[in-house]
Design a protein around this motif. Structure first.
Motif, PDB file in Angstrom:
ATOM      1  N   THR A 168       0.800  -1.403   0.224  1.00  0.00           N
ATOM      2  CA  THR A 168       0.132  -0.195  -0.157  1.00  0.00           C
ATOM      3  C   THR A 168       0.891   1.131   0.091  1.00  0.00           C
ATOM      4  N   GLY A 169       2.143   1.227   0.335  1.00  0.00           N
ATOM      5  CA  GLY A 169       3.223   2.286   0.180  1.00  0.00           C
ATOM      6  C   GLY A 169       3.519   2.786   1.716  1.00  0.00           C
ATOM      7  N   TYR A 170       3.119   2.188   2.799  1.00  0.00           N
ATOM      8  CA  TYR A 170       3.777   2.523   4.084  1.00  0.00           C
ATOM      9  C   TYR A 170       5.101   2.272   4.163  1.00  0.00           C
ATOM     10  N   SER A 171       5.762   3.097   4.922  1.00  0.00           N
ATOM     11  CA  SER A 171       7.317   2.965   5.256  1.00  0.00           C
ATOM     12  C   SER A 171       7.564   2.074   6.468  1.00  0.00           C
ATOM     13  N   ASN A 172       8.523   1.599   6.552  1.00  0.00           N
ATOM     14  CA  ASN A 172       8.851   0.810   7.632  1.00  0.00           C
ATOM     15  C   ASN A 172       8.582   1.169   9.118  1.00  0.00           C
ATOM     16  N   LYS A 173       8.675   2.487   9.186  1.00  0.00           N
ATOM     17  CA  LYS A 173       8.364   3.260  10.567  1.00  0.00           C
ATOM     18  C   LYS A 173       7.068   3.427  10.418  1.00  0.00           C
ATOM     19  N   GLU A 174       6.253   3.722   9.466  1.00  0.00           N
ATOM     20  CA  GLU A 174       4.889   3.742   9.714  1.00  0.00           C
ATOM     21  C   GLU A 174       4.188   2.350   9.799  1.00  0.00           C
ATOM     22  N   ILE A 175       4.615   1.281   9.307  1.00  0.00           N
ATOM     23  CA  ILE A 175       4.190  -0.037   9.879  1.00  0.00           C
ATOM     24  C   ILE A 175       4.434  -0.271  11.009  1.00  0.00           C
ATOM     25  N   ALA A 176       5.832   0.006  11.617  1.00  0.00           N
ATOM     26  CA  ALA A 176       6.203  -0.202  12.950  1.00  0.00           C
ATOM     27  C   ALA A 176       5.132   0.332  13.759  1.00  0.00           C
ATOM     28  N   ASP A 177       4.822   1.642  13.567  1.00  0.00           N
ATOM     29  CA  ASP A 177       4.046   2.487  14.627  1.00  0.00           C
ATOM     30  C   ASP A 177       2.462   1.874  14.537  1.00  0.00           C
ATOM     31  N   LYS A 178       2.066   1.382  13.487  1.00  0.00           N
ATOM     32  CA  LYS A 178       0.605   0.831  13.399  1.00  0.00           C
ATOM     33  C   LYS A 178       0.677  -0.403  14.182  1.00  0.00           C
ATOM     34  N   LEU A 179       1.653  -1.518  13.877  1.00  0.00           N
ATOM     35  CA  LEU A 179       1.419  -2.695  14.348  1.00  0.00           C
ATOM     36  C   LEU A 179       2.188  -2.428  15.868  1.00  0.00           C
ATOM     37  N   ILE A 180       2.728  -1.527  16.294  1.00  0.00           N
ATOM     38  CA  ILE A 180       3.235  -1.368  17.658  1.00  0.00           C
ATOM     39  C   ILE A 180       4.600  -2.527  17.911  1.00  0.00           C
ATOM     40  N   ILE A 181       5.485  -2.401  16.696  1.00  0.00           N
ATOM     41  CA  ILE A 181       6.644  -3.320  16.923  1.00  0.00           C
ATOM     42  C   ILE A 181       7.682  -2.365  16.320  1.00  0.00           C
ATOM     43  N   SER A 182       8.968  -2.774  16.479  1.00  0.00           N
ATOM     44  CA  SER A 182      10.132  -2.258  16.244  1.00  0.00           C
ATOM     45  C   SER A 182      10.259  -2.146  14.659  1.00  0.00           C
ATOM     46  N   LYS A 184      13.158  -2.899  12.993  1.00  0.00           N
ATOM     47  CA  LYS A 184      13.958  -3.811  12.828  1.00  0.00           C
ATOM     48  C   LYS A 184      13.020  -5.110  12.766  1.00  0.00           C
ATOM     49  N   THR A 185      12.027  -5.249  13.514  1.00  0.00           N
ATOM     50  CA  THR A 185      11.092  -6.322  13.374  1.00  0.00           C
ATOM     51  C   THR A 185      10.435  -6.317  11.997  1.00  0.00           C
ATOM     52  N   VAL A 186      10.123  -5.381  11.623  1.00  0.00           N
ATOM     53  CA  VAL A 186       9.278  -4.944  10.263  1.00  0.00           C
ATOM     54  C   VAL A 186      10.204  -5.362   9.139  1.00  0.00           C
ATOM     55  N   GLU A 187      11.508  -4.921   9.168  1.00  0.00           N
ATOM     56  CA  GLU A 187      12.529  -5.449   8.448  1.00  0.00           C
ATOM     57  C   GLU A 187      12.810  -6.822   8.133  1.00  0.00           C
ATOM     58  N   ASN A 188      12.857  -7.482   9.446  1.00  0.00           N
ATOM     59  CA  ASN A 188      13.157  -9.000   9.283  1.00  0.00           C
ATOM     60  C   ASN A 188      11.621  -9.631   8.568  1.00  0.00           C
ATOM     61  N   HIS A 189      10.508  -9.059   8.950  1.00  0.00           N
ATOM     62  CA  HIS A 189       9.553  -9.761   8.296  1.00  0.00           C
ATOM     63  C   HIS A 189       9.271  -9.743   6.929  1.00  0.00           C
ATOM     64  N   LYS A 190       9.907  -8.525   6.393  1.00  0.00           N
ATOM     65  CA  LYS A 190       9.950  -8.351   5.053  1.00  0.00           C
ATOM     66  C   LYS A 190      10.772  -8.965   4.349  1.00  0.00           C
ATOM     67  N   ALA A 191      12.103  -9.334   4.895  1.00  0.00           N
ATOM     68  CA  ALA A 191      13.237 -10.166   4.634  1.00  0.00           C
ATOM     69  C   ALA A 191      12.616 -11.573   4.159  1.00  0.00           C
ATOM     70  N   LYS A 192      11.867 -12.159   5.252  1.00  0.00           N
ATOM     71  CA  LYS A 192      11.417 -13.341   5.219  1.00  0.00           C
ATOM     72  C   LYS A 192      10.096 -13.619   4.158  1.00  0.00           C
ATOM     73  N   ILE A 193       9.249 -12.327   4.008  1.00  0.00           N
ATOM     74  CA  ILE A 193       8.094 -12.573   3.001  1.00  0.00           C
ATOM     75  C   ILE A 193       9.087 -12.714   1.665  1.00  0.00           C
ATOM     76  N   MET A 194      10.016 -11.986   1.406  1.00  0.00           N
ATOM     77  CA  MET A 194      10.481 -11.922   0.055  1.00  0.00           C
ATOM     78  C   MET A 194      11.311 -13.123  -0.306  1.00  0.00           C
ATOM     79  N   GLU A 195      11.722 -13.916   0.735  1.00  0.00           N
ATOM     80  CA  GLU A 195      12.536 -15.382   0.878  1.00  0.00           C
ATOM     81  C   GLU A 195      11.311 -16.294   0.330  1.00  0.00           C
ATOM     82  N   LYS A 196      10.369 -16.125   1.177  1.00  0.00           N
ATOM     83  CA  LYS A 196       9.167 -17.291   1.089  1.00  0.00           C
ATOM     84  C   LYS A 196       8.535 -17.001  -0.491  1.00  0.00           C
ATOM     85  N   LEU A 197       8.305 -16.097  -0.871  1.00  0.00           N
ATOM     86  CA  LEU A 197       7.744 -15.619  -2.195  1.00  0.00           C
ATOM     87  C   LEU A 197       8.683 -15.653  -3.223  1.00  0.00           C
TER      88      LEU A 197
END
Length: 219
Positions: A168-182, A184-197
Motif C-alpha cells: 500500500t506504500g507505508y514505510s517501515n516506520k509507519e508499519i512499525a507504528d501501526k503494529l506497535i513493533i520495532s 527492525k522487526t518489520v525489516e526482518n518480516h519483509k526479508a522473510k516474506i521476500m524469501e518465501k515468495l
C-alpha cells in the motif's frame, strides 16, 4: 543453398515413402536416410549426422520414439527431433517434450504444416501444433496460479498483514507504528516474506499483493 538433412524414423514403409516424396520435392530439404524403429534410427543418425530426425512414437518392434528421442539427445545434442505421430494426447506430448523433442506434429496435419515444423526446429526453435500450444499454455497458467496460491499459504497472518502495508506504500516506520513493533522487526518480516515468495523487489511484492487481494486494509 544448404539443405536441411532429414532422417525418417517410422515403422510403416508406405508412410516413409510418402514423407520422402514430400520433403525431397522441397528445394531446401533432403531425406538422407530412413529407419523402421528407434534402435535403427539411433544408428542411422550417428552414421548420417542429420539436422532433423522425424520420429514416430509408436513403433511396436524395437525401441519406441520416446526412448529413441531421449537417447539421441544424449549422444547427439545438436540434432533436432521432431515428433510426427497420430496421438493427439497431452500425456504423449509432455513425455515427448521431456525426452528432448523440439517439436510435435500430428500425422493428420496438412503437408505445409509439417514442412513449416521442420524448418522451425531446424532453426533451433520449438514447434507445437496449434491446439497443443493452447493446451500447454493453459496448463502452465493453471500451474502458475496454483504455485502462487501455495506461496501465499507460506506466509503467517502477521507477514500477510505487513505485506499488505508494504504494497500500500507505508514505510517501515509507519508499519512499525501501526503494529506497535520495532522497525527492525518489520525489516526482518519483509526479508522473510521476500524469501518465501522468491521475490526480489518492492514492485514484485506490490504486484503479488494486488493479485491476491491483500490491499484492502481497514484504516
Amino acid at each position: 543453398m544448404d539443405k536441411i538433412r532429414i532422417l525418417l524414423v517410422d515403422d510403416h514403409a508406405v508412410v516413409r515413402s510418402g514423407l520422402m516424396m514430400l520433403m525431397n520435392s522441397q528445394p531446401d530439404m533432403e531425406v538422407v536416410g530412413e529407419a523402421a524403429d528407434g534402435n535403427e534410427g539411433i544408428a542411422k543418425a550417428l552414421e548420417l549426422q542429420p539436422d532433423v530426425v522425424l520420429m514416430d512414437l509408436s513403433m511396436p518392434h524395437g525401441r519406441d520414439g520416446f526412448s529413441a528421442t531421449s537417447e539421441l539427445k544424449k549422444v547427439m545434442s545438436n540434432v533436432q527431433v521432431l515428433i510426427l505421430t497420430m496421438h493427439d494426447d497431452d500425456e504423449y506430448l509432455f513425455r515427448a517434450l521431456k525426452a528432448g523433442a523440439a517439436g510435435y506434429v500430428l500425422k493428420s496435419a496438412p503437408g505445409n504444416e509439417l514442412l513449416q515444423a521442420i524448418r522451425t526446429v531446424y532453426k533451433g526453435e520449438a514447434y507445437l501444433y496449434p491446439t497443443a500450444t493452447k493446451r500447454l499454455i493453459e496448463g502452465y497458467l493453471k500451474f502458475a496460479e496454483k504455485e502462487e496460491e501455495d506461496s501465499l499459504e507460506l506466509l503467517s497472518p502477521r507477514e500477510k498483514e505487513i505485506l499488505s502495508y508494504v504494497a500500500t506504500g507505508y514505510s517501515n516506520k509507519e508499519i512499525a507504528d501501526k503494529l506497535i513493533i520495532s522497525v527492525k522487526t518489520v525489516e526482518n518480516h519483509k526479508a522473510k516474506i521476500m524469501e518465501k515468495l522468491q521475490l526480489t523487489t518492492r514492485p514484485q511484492l506490490v504486484k503479488f499483493a494486488i493479485k491476491k487481494g491483500l490491499l484492502e486494509l481497514e484504516e
